[in-house]
Design a protein around this motif. Structure first.
Motif, PDB file in Angstrom:
ATOM      1  N   GLN A   1       3.787 -27.280  16.974  1.00 45.40           N
ATOM      2  CA  GLN A   1       4.861 -27.307  17.957  1.00 45.40           C
ATOM      3  C   GLN A   1       4.268 -27.460  19.354  1.00 45.40           C
ATOM      4  O   GLN A   1       4.731 -28.255  20.159  1.00 45.40           O
TER       5      GLN A   1
ATOM      6  N   GLY B   1       3.546 -29.037   6.610  1.00 44.77           N
ATOM      7  CA  GLY B   1       3.183 -27.706   6.120  1.00 44.77           C
ATOM      8  C   GLY B   1       2.840 -27.638   4.659  1.00 44.77           C
ATOM      9  O   GLY B   1       2.908 -26.589   4.040  1.00 44.77           O
TER      10      GLY B   1
ATOM     11  N   GLN C   1       2.646 -21.874  -2.524  1.00 37.73           N
ATOM     12  CA  GLN C   1       2.455 -22.534  -3.812  1.00 37.73           C
ATOM     13  C   GLN C   1       2.110 -21.509  -4.888  1.00 37.73           C
ATOM     14  O   GLN C   1       2.663 -21.532  -5.987  1.00 37.73           O
TER      15      GLN C   1
ATOM     16  N   MET D   1      -1.669   4.389  -0.686  1.00 43.50           N
ATOM     17  CA  MET D   1      -2.973   4.166  -0.048  1.00 43.50           C
ATOM     18  C   MET D   1      -2.847   4.302   1.471  1.00 43.50           C
ATOM     19  O   MET D   1      -3.844   4.456   2.172  1.00 43.50           O
TER      20      MET D   1
ATOM     21  N   MET E   1      -4.825  -0.917  -8.182  1.00 45.24           N
ATOM     22  CA  MET E   1      -4.784  -1.849  -7.060  1.00 45.24           C
ATOM     23  C   MET E   1      -6.015  -2.750  -7.041  1.00 45.24           C
ATOM     24  O   MET E   1      -7.128  -2.334  -7.338  1.00 45.24           O
TER      25      MET E   1
ATOM     26  N   PHE F   1      -7.918  -5.655  -4.442  1.00 41.99           N
ATOM     27  CA  PHE F   1      -7.892  -5.964  -3.007  1.00 41.99           C
ATOM     28  C   PHE F   1      -8.237  -7.423  -2.719  1.00 41.99           C
ATOM     29  O   PHE F   1      -8.663  -8.169  -3.606  1.00 41.99           O
TER      30      PHE F   1
ATOM     31  N   THR G   1       9.429 -24.297   4.493  1.00 40.31           N
ATOM     32  CA  THR G   1       9.170 -25.695   4.837  1.00 40.31           C
ATOM     33  C   THR G   1       8.100 -25.800   5.927  1.00 40.31           C
ATOM     34  O   THR G   1       7.825 -26.879   6.429  1.00 40.31           O
ATOM     35  N   GLY G   2       7.533 -24.691   6.287  1.00 38.38           N
ATOM     36  CA  GLY G   2       6.387 -24.733   7.197  1.00 38.38           C
ATOM     37  C   GLY G   2       6.770 -24.913   8.640  1.00 38.38           C
ATOM     38  O   GLY G   2       5.964 -25.348   9.455  1.00 38.38           O
ATOM     39  N   ARG G   3       8.002 -24.554   8.993  1.00 36.34           N
ATOM     40  CA  ARG G   3       8.358 -24.772  10.389  1.00 36.34           C
ATOM     41  C   ARG G   3       7.777 -23.686  11.308  1.00 36.34           C
ATOM     42  O   ARG G   3       7.756 -23.841  12.507  1.00 36.34           O
ATOM     43  N   PHE G   4       7.413 -22.586  10.776  1.00 31.53           N
ATOM     44  CA  PHE G   4       6.658 -21.618  11.604  1.00 31.53           C
ATOM     45  C   PHE G   4       5.695 -20.834  10.721  1.00 31.53           C
ATOM     46  O   PHE G   4       5.662 -21.018   9.504  1.00 31.53           O
TER      47      PHE G   4
ATOM     48  N   ARG H   1       0.811  -1.218   0.000  1.00 34.57           N
ATOM     49  CA  ARG H   1       0.000   0.000   0.000  1.00 34.57           C
ATOM     50  C   ARG H   1       0.843   1.265   0.000  1.00 34.57           C
ATOM     51  O   ARG H   1       0.333   2.358  -0.254  1.00 34.57           O
TER      52      ARG H   1
END
Ligand SMILES: Nc1ncnc2c1ncn2[C@@H]1O[C@H](COP(=O)(O)OP(=O)(O)OP(=O)(O)O)[C@@H](O)[C@H]1O
Ligand SMILES: Nc1ncnc2c1ncn2[C@@H]1O[C@H](COP(=O)(O)OP(=O)(O)OP(=O)(O)O)[C@@H](O)[C@H]1O
Ligand SMILES: [Mg+2]
Ligand SMILES: [Mg+2]
Lengths: 251, 302, 306, 410, 251
Positions: E207, E248, A207, A53, A89, A91, A247-250, A48
């Motif tokens: 976790q 994940g 993805q 904006m 833009m 939204f 890798t989705g660890r957090f 933004r």
């Protein structure tokens, strides 16, 4: 290949709270640049900034510099209205105006004072075609836009942005409110549009980022941790945190 | 001091037995608001010095009737022209004299007052037509047989024998033979005159080329004020002012086009219709009640 | 390119003008309160100034006097203020619990249909003009008061009385407080109720112990609003107040006099002291309203913090 | 032990619940008794003539057409109420007027009656034009002449009742003149005045109110001045309407004088009402503005629209319903207001109100009766029914709008 | 080791929509059982079945059987109020009542008719101590609970639940509104409490589930995909979807 936006040492504060911290980034013409990162990391805040904006948000303060097409958009000379006609833009939630499809598309040009019926018709047709919506709606241009499905509404919003013939289209999670089929249509559309426009897209789906973007920036706590070619970011991240996130660890 | 109180009790009981429908409680004293001409006439007639603070002020004649009608212990006063039948309030005699047209006109009924009128000064009406029509109306109201009949029917006490038919008087007022629907007579002053005045104006209207009128009655004190006094050119300006009394010395009417008395009205004391024991009160008794010295119906006549 | 430089410039000018227009209107709207207070004050203060043409009134006598008699030129509104406070607070005292319970009923207890119906009843009551309330009060409440008084062997002035005023005001502020309470109770976090239920409290316990307590600040705001309405109600009150010349009135069956009924009573006068003094009474009314609002808001903050 | 405790708790719950039922029942009782009272007193007075006709009677003075003067009618067929004169073909009854006074009401006029063939005797454009006595009119005075040439009078002004009037009339051989009135007590003038009042107050308060609301919601930042503005408007809400009346007569009267007002007037009442309505209009517009999603504003701005374009083209059209709600609430308020208008409009019931004349709104008309010389509960109740009906309809419309509004952006 | 809850073929519908599909599960005494799964999969819906909080939701219909301590809680004979005193609950957002700390804790017992001052004092002290809050608040028991920090408020809510001496404590994402430090305090507390209580906890953090729970159930679209010892679920998931979720790949 030249950068359309050059962002230099951008800090942004909401009141006392710092939401962006020394962001530096070049965003390239006719490419799709994706922003990823956990919720609250500042992706929306940053995107933004690119068409100012954020001006509308109370207590929001920006430091640093953003050059768009060689012009400092935060200088006092900049005409914000004009900037926004060049940087469109889209939204997260499709937000058509509660008027007819035609009026939605013609809204922007009309605001610029265009009244010529023929020209408006042309613009509406061209925009809807570019947004791959023409076939679905050309026979009901004067019906309310609210009656369209979510995916159609979002494409209408894209068409509405295109109608202004902008140079850049910013998209903040444009598919997160849509179902998978509508999503893939929008993704195809983005791929199509990058021929003519510079596209910046925020997404919460890694993805999606890897599928449609050329460049990817990974944000964390208001900082850009990594910004590189999408393939590099996803396959060879140089920062441990990027890897952990991907890798989705957090998050 | 026990004996007297015992006797009081016995007498009270006796009264109750003999006159079943007498009120015995504390008297509720009703009076009109301080701008009312009726109040002034009443207080003057009974020689009241200072009204009791317990008096209840009501805002109109009708309000007075309603209040007295709904309260057995009430006493109040109203215009004789009021229609008392089925109202729940009964007029009573004053000093032994029955209030009626005859007693009022011959002066034997003491509690009476004039309805006086005053017009603006000659030449101060804004237009000649206006002045002419006002003159015609005043003539109609004060002198014509037709006018007096109407006033009488509306409750004013007039002496019809001294009247002249309008057909004759009319000759002095050629204005009434033209279309006057663009002229408006504005009246002000006493609210007590409202009924007689309205009737007269209504009757006058078709006889005078449909002249219009606005009746703006607020209280006797405004009658002079709004025609000749300080308010004569204000928002509240009027053509004819009325008072339900004679104009006072400080209300100078000498400059008026015309002024005088057009009928008499009697004020009558009224009590609740169920309070049949009371039929006559003297000025002294009324003054006692209204000053607060006589507090209970049972104390009357002692 | 769609941009038309001239149009853009014009748009900008229009934008600026619109902004100024909106600001001006907002300023105008809010300045009415200043104008209002200023003018009424100017007019209302005049009877106390030394060069007043109709004979000066002593300010102290005016503020603290216990007799208001135009015929004797006695203008004391002290007792009228007390009367006004008594009748308004008593009305609040009656109306508040009933309103709150009704609101609770509508939001939490009644079945859906009934709740919708009740809400409509409240809204309808809120939109009845005060003059209609006045006609109703003069025709029904006074009879009720007379009947009640006769039970106690008391005679009343045809039903006009402090009690009639209190009942009338209680009825008139009932919809005001109820609808505020409905909003407040509706806004209570469902989580709190769930927490209470999860602790084994019954629905009713939850409603009375948690919901009402959580909504108290909104309910209090409703009470303040209702009280303001009670203070300011004029036409209906003047139809049943009677018109007591001195006071204060403490007996329920005695007639009374409120600030608003005083302002309407001398209505027929349009100049002179009796006229101007109305503005003075108006100032007193404003002071009573704003003062009690301010005080109650202080209390509300104290209560709300708990 | 536990069981006992539980029973006790249950009893308490039941009691508390019962309390809420009773309270809610009280509300219904109040509304019910108001409605019953007003309807029982006022319903019989309610008819269409009330709305059409004037409050003040039309006064007529007429003579009889020459050709009908000597007509001996002998029409026996009237079944109308009251007393019938076969000779003159007219029936009269004793009734009470809308103002509660005795009157002689015409209940039947034969088509051949001289009273159906009168000539207007009032100077002016209708002079000598045909005039007809209608049922519902009241006879004030009839001048007649007997066969032997003596002059006589009949009618209400002679304090005659219907029976005597007819008997007297039967002695007459020619009618010299008739003074009669149309039925009064109508509310037409007050309806018109109310309408003027609504139009004036809304045309003034709507633009100001909407613009103020827009400023407060769309422009105003958290500055000192803006919070002062907000506070000022909020305080207006707490001012009782009687005080607004005082303001009208001091502050706004000079304004109306500029356009030629000489007395308190409908215009002054309208201006005063406009100020009273401001907080209502501002609040409902603000609420409507709140419902319009921020995303629409964002979308408009991102398309290069200016803020004012955004407001006029996108935001305002979206809150048209909310504004309409404000309008309807405002109308309700105007219809119901009395205290402020007593000061600013006067209490004279005017049948032909103009913007610069005095007049009474419906509510004020009630006040006028109730405080006037003859408090008239019946007519007051009848008007109350009309007011309540209008208010009820407005409320239902507001409800319906609100329902549609809630769905609009979902 | 015996199961406290035995859930058999539980279906749950919100109006037409099925939110739980044939759930079968045994929840063991004095263990911590965690529910994980993507948003909207039915975790909250299921946990609220266990103390019949779903009763409050309009159009909610339950089929199947849940036995708590051998008693069918959906039988018509069950006293819901009594059930809830045995099965306590802590919610996502800390929700203390707007009253004093003391009154918050004493609320439950009082609702049961307990009035004895001394007993109430005892209960308050014991509950606060068990919830590890006593040291921080014992000197201001009569101040408003709203003045506490988020973490303290959540522990107060736990203490409030404990005050009823329940057999089970259900927790629906109890830490998702808290900062990391407050979160770890709650996690410690849960570990402490499982000595005395059976604990069921919904969490969106894998976790957290792996850190504090003994058993983990993975929900997807209203079904239990996998339910096993936590170590097994995280290290050796038997279902491909569980693995995808844990690594994940979606959610
Ligand atoms: N208007 C605002 N005022 C104050 N703080 C804000 C505002 N908008 C966002 N923030 C804060 O700024 C930070 C960044 O917010 P932002 O919306 O940019 O995150 P995001 O990356 O877009 O998150 P998401 O994926 O949830 O959309 C967050 O901590 C947020 O709380
Ligand atoms: N009151 C309700 N009425 C209708 N549907 C509901 C209701 N509550 C939940 N649902 C639906 O039931 C499904 C399961 O919801 P639930 O809240 O149990 O998910 P969840 O696993 O707790 O998700 P989250 O992680 O977001 O809390 C969702 O599809 C939700 O939309
Ligand atoms: Mg975002
Ligand atoms: Mg959940």
């Amino acid at each position: 290949m030249k950068a359309y936006f050059k962002v230099r040492d951008l800090d942004l504060y909401y009141g006392e709270k710092q939401a962006l911290n020394k962001v530096n980034m070049d965003i390239y013409r006719n490419k799709v640049t994706a922003f990823i990162g956990p919720s609250g990391c500042g992706k929306s805040t940053f995107i933004r900034c690119l068409n100012r904006m954020n001006d509308l948000i109370e207590g929001c303060r920006v430091e640093g510099e953003i050059m768009a097409n060689g012009e400092d958009i935060y200088s006092s000379k900049t005409d914000v209205v004009n900037l926004r006609t060049r940087v469109g833009m889209v939204f997260q939630k499709p937000n058509p105006f509660p008027m007819s499809i035609y009026d939605n598309i013609a809204y922007g040009p009309r605001c610029q004072g265009l009244k010529d019926k023929k020209k408006l018709n042309e613009i509406v047709e061209r925009s809807l075609k570019q947004a791959a919506l023409w076939d679905e709606v050309h026979d009901r241009l004067h019906e309310s836009a609210m009656a369209l499905s979510g995916g159609q509404q979002q494409r209408l919003c894209i068409a509405r942005a295109i109608a202004m013939e902008p140079e850049v289209i910013l998209m903040d999670e444009p598919t997160s409110a849509l179902d998978p089929i509508a999503t893939s249509k929008i993704e195809e559309l983005v791929d199509e549009l990058k021929k003519d426009y510079t596209i910046v897209i925020v997404t919460h789906s890694m993805q999606q980022a890897s599928r449609i973007s050329d460049y990817t920036a990974f944000f964390l706590l208001g900082e850009v941790i990594e910004y590189d070619l999408t393939s590099t970011v996803f396959k060879n991240p140089s920062d441990k945190r990027t890897e952990d996130y991907i890798t989705g660890r957090f998050g | 001091g026990t004996t007297p109180s015992e006797t009081t009790e016995t007498t009270t009981e006796e009264t109750v037995e003999t006159t079943e429908s007498a009120a015995t409680g504390n008297i509720f004293v009703y009076t009109r608001d301080s701008s009312s001409g009726t109040r002034e006439a009443f207080e003057k007639a009974i020689g009241l010095e200072e009204l009791t603070a317990d008096a209840i002020e009501v805002s109109s004649n009708g309000d007075m009737i309603t209040k007295v009608a709904s309260d057995v212990n009430a006493i109040g006063y109203a215009s004789l022209s009021t229609d008392f039948s089925n109202s729940g309030a009964t007029p009573i005699n004053f000093e032994g004299v029955v209030p009626s047209s005859e007693t009022v006109l011959d002066g034997s009924y003491g509690m009476q007052r004039p309805f006086s009128y005053v017009t603006r000064a000659s030449g101060d009406f804004g237009s000649d037509d206006k002045e002419a029509i006002i003159a015609a109306f005043v003539d109609f109201l004060v002198n014509s047989t037709e006018g007096l009949q109407v006033v009488q029917a509306a409750g004013g006490e007039v002496d019809l024998s001294k009247s002249t038919p309008w057909a004759e008087l009319k000759k002095n007022h050629p204005i009434v033979d033209q279309d006057n629907s663009s002229l408006t007579i504005v009246t002000a002053g006493s609210t007590s005159v409202e009924k007689t005045l309205t009737a007269a104006l209504e009757a006058f209207q078709p006889m005078a080329g449909n002249v219009q009128f606005t009746i703006n009655q607020t209280g006797s004190s405004d009658g002079h004020k709004r025609t000749l006094g300080e308010e004569k050119d204000s928002v509240n300006a009027a053509d004819i002012g009325f008072a339900s009394r004679n104009f006072k010395d400080e209300e100078d009417v000498s400059s008026a086009l015309s002024s005088g008395v057009y009928c008499l009205d009697a004020v009558v004391a009224i009590v609740n219709a169920e309070n049949t024991a009371i039929t006559d009160l003297t000025a002294e008794e009324l003054a006692g009640i209204y000053s607060g010295e006589i507090k209970s119906w049972a104390d009357l006549g002692k | 390119m769609l941009i038309n430089a001239e149009k853009v410039k014009r748009n900008k000018a229009i934008d600026k003008a619109a902004r100024m227009f909106f600001l001006a209107m907002a300023l105008l709207s809010s300045s009415f309160i200043v104008i209002l207070v200023l003018f009424i004050f100017m007019k209302g203060i005049s009877p106390f100034l030394p060069n007043y043409q109709y004979g000066t009134v002593n300010l102290i006598d005016f503020l603290f006097g216990m007799t208001y008699r135009q015929d004797q030129k006695l203008y004391g509104v002290g007792f009228i203020v007390i009367n006004t406070l008594i009748s308004s607070f008593a009305a609040l005292l009656i109306s508040l619990p009933i309103s709150v319970l009704t609101a609770l009923f509508i939001v939490k207890i009644a079945p859906k249909q009934l709740s919708g119906l009740m809400q409509a009843v409240v809204e309808l009551l809120a939109s009845i003009p005060s003059i209609v309330y006045g006609v109703f009060a003069a025709g029904v409440l006074t009879d009720f008061v007379k009947w009640l008084a006769s039970l106690f062997n008391v005679t009343t002035a045809g039903g006009s009385s402090l009690l009639a005023v209190i009942l009338l005001l209680a009825i008139m502020i009932f919809p005001t407080i109820t609808s505020m309470a409905i909003t407040a109770i509706g806004a209570v976090d469902r989580d709190l109720e769930h927490a209470s239920l999860a602790l084994g409290a019954t629905e009713t316990q939850t409603n009375f112990k948690v919901v009402l307590i959580s909504a108290k600040s909104g309910i209090f705001a409703g009470a303040i609003l209702g009280l303001g309405r009670a203070f300011g109600e004029a036409t209906a009150v003047s139809m049943v107040a009677g018109n007591k010349l001195y006071g204060p009135t403490f007996s329920l069956f005695d007639i009374t006099k409120t600030l608003t009924s005083t302002m309407l009573a001398g209505l027929k006068e349009t100049t002179g002291l009796d006229y101007d003094i109305r503005f003075s009474v108006g100032i007193v009314l404003l002071v009573v309203i704003f003062g009690s609002n301010w005080l109650l808001n202080l209390v509300k903050q104290k209560v709300g913090n708990m | 032990m536990r069981e006992k405790m539980k029973a006790k708790m249950q009893a308490k719950d039941t009691f508390n619940n019962a309390l809420t039922y009773i309270s809610a029942g009280l509300g219904v009782l109040i509304l019910g008794s108001i409605l019953v009272f007003v309807l029982s007193k006022g319903l019989k007075g309610l008819n269409f003539d009330l709305i059409k006709s004037n409050y003040w009677s039309e006064n007529y003075l007429a003579t009889v057409e020459e050709s009908y003067q000597t007509n001996e009618l002998n029409d026996e067929h009237s079944s109308a109420q009251g007393y019938y004169s076969t000779k003159w073909g007219i029936a009269i009854d004793d009734t009470l007027s809308a103002k509660g006074e005795k009157q002689l009401e015409v209940t039947y006029v034969s088509p051949n009656s001289p009273f159906a063939h009168l000539l207007n005797a009032t100077a002016g454009e209708n002079f000598e034009k045909p005039l007809k006595m209608h049922t519902g009119y009241t006879i004030e005075k009839i001048d007649y002449m007997t066969a032997d040439g003596t002059i006589g009078l009949a009618g209400k002004i002679l304090a005659q009742d219907a029976k005597t009037t007819i008997e007297t009339l039967d002695k007459a051989s020619t009618i010299t003149s008739v003074y009669f009135k149309s039925a009064g007590g109508g509310i037409r003038g007050s309806l018109i005045a109310t309408f003027y009042l609504i139009v004036i107050s809304l045309t003034i308060s709507l633009p100001i109110g909407i613009a103020s609301a827009i400023y407060l919601k769309e422009y105003a930042g958290p500055t000192k001045i803006n919070s002062l503005i907000r506070q000022g408007i909020e305080t207006l809400t707490g001012v009782p309407s009687i005080v607004y009346g005082l303001m009208g007569i001091t502050v706004l009267f000079p304004v109306t004088q500029l356009v030629g007002a000489t007395t308190t007037s409908i215009l002054l009442g309208g201006l005063t009402m406009a100020v009273i309505l401001l907080p209502t209009i501002i609040r409902s517009t603000e609420e409507a503005l709140l419902v319009v999603p921020k995303s629409l504003r964002d979308a408009s701005l991102s398309l290069g629209a200016t803020q004012s374009q955004t407001i006029f083209k996108v935001v305002l059209p979206c809150c048209i319903n909310g504004i309409l709600t404000g309008v309807l609430l405002g109308i309700g308020r105007v219809i119901g207001e009395s205290a402020a208008l007593i000061y600013t409009m006067g209490t004279f019931i005017n049948d032909n109100p103009t913007i610069l004349s005095q007049g009474t709104s419906l509510a004020l008309m009630i006040w006028s009766f109730m405080s006037g010389e003859n408090p008239n509960f019946e007519l007051a109740s009848t008007i109350s029914i009309i007011i309540l009906a209008i208010v009820l309809v407005l409320n239902i419309i507001v409800k319906l709008i609100g329902k549609r509004f809630a769905k609009q952006f979902v």
